[in-house]
Design a protein around this motif. Structure first.
Motif, PDB file in Angstrom:
ATOM      1  N   MET A   1       0.846  -1.174   0.000  1.00 44.74           N
ATOM      2  CA  MET A   1       0.000   0.000   0.000  1.00 44.74           C
ATOM      3  C   MET A   1       0.895   1.242   0.000  1.00 44.74           C
ATOM      4  N   GLU A   2       0.722   2.068  -1.035  1.00 43.78           N
ATOM      5  CA  GLU A   2       1.526   3.280  -1.135  1.00 43.78           C
ATOM      6  C   GLU A   2       0.915   4.392  -0.308  1.00 43.78           C
ATOM      7  N   ASN A   3       1.789   5.153   0.336  1.00 43.21           N
ATOM      8  CA  ASN A   3       1.320   6.260   1.161  1.00 43.21           C
ATOM      9  C   ASN A   3       1.880   7.557   0.589  1.00 43.21           C
ATOM     10  N   ASP A   4       1.201   8.090  -0.428  1.00 51.70           N
ATOM     11  CA  ASP A   4       1.641   9.325  -1.074  1.00 51.70           C
ATOM     12  C   ASP A   4       0.779  10.506  -0.643  1.00 51.70           C
ATOM     13  N   ASN A   5       0.184  10.432   0.521  1.00 54.81           N
ATOM     14  CA  ASN A   5      -0.690  11.497   0.989  1.00 54.81           C
ATOM     15  C   ASN A   5       0.162  12.671   1.460  1.00 54.81           C
ATOM     16  N   ILE A   6       0.089  13.780   0.730  1.00 55.45           N
ATOM     17  CA  ILE A   6       0.894  14.957   1.057  1.00 55.45           C
ATOM     18  C   ILE A   6       0.477  15.565   2.391  1.00 55.45           C
ATOM     19  N   PHE A   7      -0.796  15.383   2.757  1.00 54.64           N
ATOM     20  CA  PHE A   7      -1.273  15.959   4.009  1.00 54.64           C
ATOM     21  C   PHE A   7      -0.610  15.319   5.225  1.00 54.64           C
ATOM     22  N   LEU A   8      -0.302  14.042   5.152  1.00 64.32           N
ATOM     23  CA  LEU A   8       0.401  13.390   6.256  1.00 64.32           C
ATOM     24  C   LEU A   8       1.809  13.963   6.418  1.00 64.32           C
ATOM     25  N   ALA A   9       2.464  14.211   5.304  1.00 64.01           N
ATOM     26  CA  ALA A   9       3.807  14.790   5.359  1.00 64.01           C
ATOM     27  C   ALA A   9       3.756  16.217   5.906  1.00 64.01           C
ATOM     28  N   VAL A  10       2.752  16.993   5.481  1.00 59.66           N
ATOM     29  CA  VAL A  10       2.622  18.368   5.958  1.00 59.66           C
ATOM     30  C   VAL A  10       2.307  18.369   7.452  1.00 59.66           C
ATOM     31  N   LYS A  11       1.389  17.496   7.888  1.00 54.68           N
ATOM     32  CA  LYS A  11       1.065  17.409   9.316  1.00 54.68           C
ATOM     33  C   LYS A  11       2.289  17.037  10.135  1.00 54.68           C
ATOM     34  N   ALA A  12       3.061  16.081   9.654  1.00 58.06           N
ATOM     35  CA  ALA A  12       4.261  15.664  10.377  1.00 58.06           C
ATOM     36  C   ALA A  12       5.269  16.816  10.459  1.00 58.06           C
ATOM     37  N   ALA A  13       5.423  17.572   9.386  1.00 54.05           N
ATOM     38  CA  ALA A  13       6.354  18.693   9.394  1.00 54.05           C
ATOM     39  C   ALA A  13       5.886  19.790  10.352  1.00 54.05           C
ATOM     40  N   VAL A  14       4.579  20.086  10.349  1.00 51.45           N
ATOM     41  CA  VAL A  14       4.046  21.123  11.246  1.00 51.45           C
ATOM     42  C   VAL A  14       4.225  20.696  12.699  1.00 51.45           C
ATOM     43  N   VAL A  15       3.917  19.445  13.008  1.00 50.40           N
ATOM     44  CA  VAL A  15       4.062  18.958  14.379  1.00 50.40           C
ATOM     45  C   VAL A  15       5.535  18.979  14.805  1.00 50.40           C
ATOM     46  N   ALA A  16       6.423  18.616  13.901  1.00 47.73           N
ATOM     47  CA  ALA A  16       7.853  18.638  14.222  1.00 47.73           C
ATOM     48  C   ALA A  16       8.325  20.068  14.498  1.00 47.73           C
ATOM     49  N   LEU A  17       7.902  21.013  13.668  1.00 49.64           N
ATOM     50  CA  LEU A  17       8.294  22.408  13.877  1.00 49.64           C
ATOM     51  C   LEU A  17       7.722  22.965  15.173  1.00 49.64           C
TER      52      LEU A  17
END
Length: 87
Positions: A1-17
């Protein structure tokens, strides 16, 4: 199962920042960020209200920005005085 959801990456970046900001500056950093956000909202809402009435003036806007700059200077002076008194 591919996980190309850009929103997950954006959420992870916002939470990290936000986590890094919180770790670096603590609750006082969030308070300062909220204060700056309120000043920006005040400036935007004031400009929008003046533009809606048709009496927006760059001179009045400049005076408001100088006033906000004065508020920033007062807070910085208070922070420096707090640090000096804490030594």
């Amino acid at each position: 199962m591919e996980n190309d959801n850009i929103f997950l990456a954006v959420k992870a970046a916002v939470v990290a920042l936000m986590g890094a900001y919180g770790a670096a500056f603590g609750w006082l950093g969030w308070l300062i960020l909220a204060w700056v956000g309120c000043m920006v909202l005040d400036w935007i809402s004031g400009s929008a209200a003046a533009a809606a009435k048709g009496n927006w003036s760059s001179a009045v806007a400049r005076a408001g920005i100088w006033h906000k700059g004065g508020m920033v200077v007062v807070v910085i002076v208070a922070a420096v005085a707090d640090c000096v008194l804490g030594m």
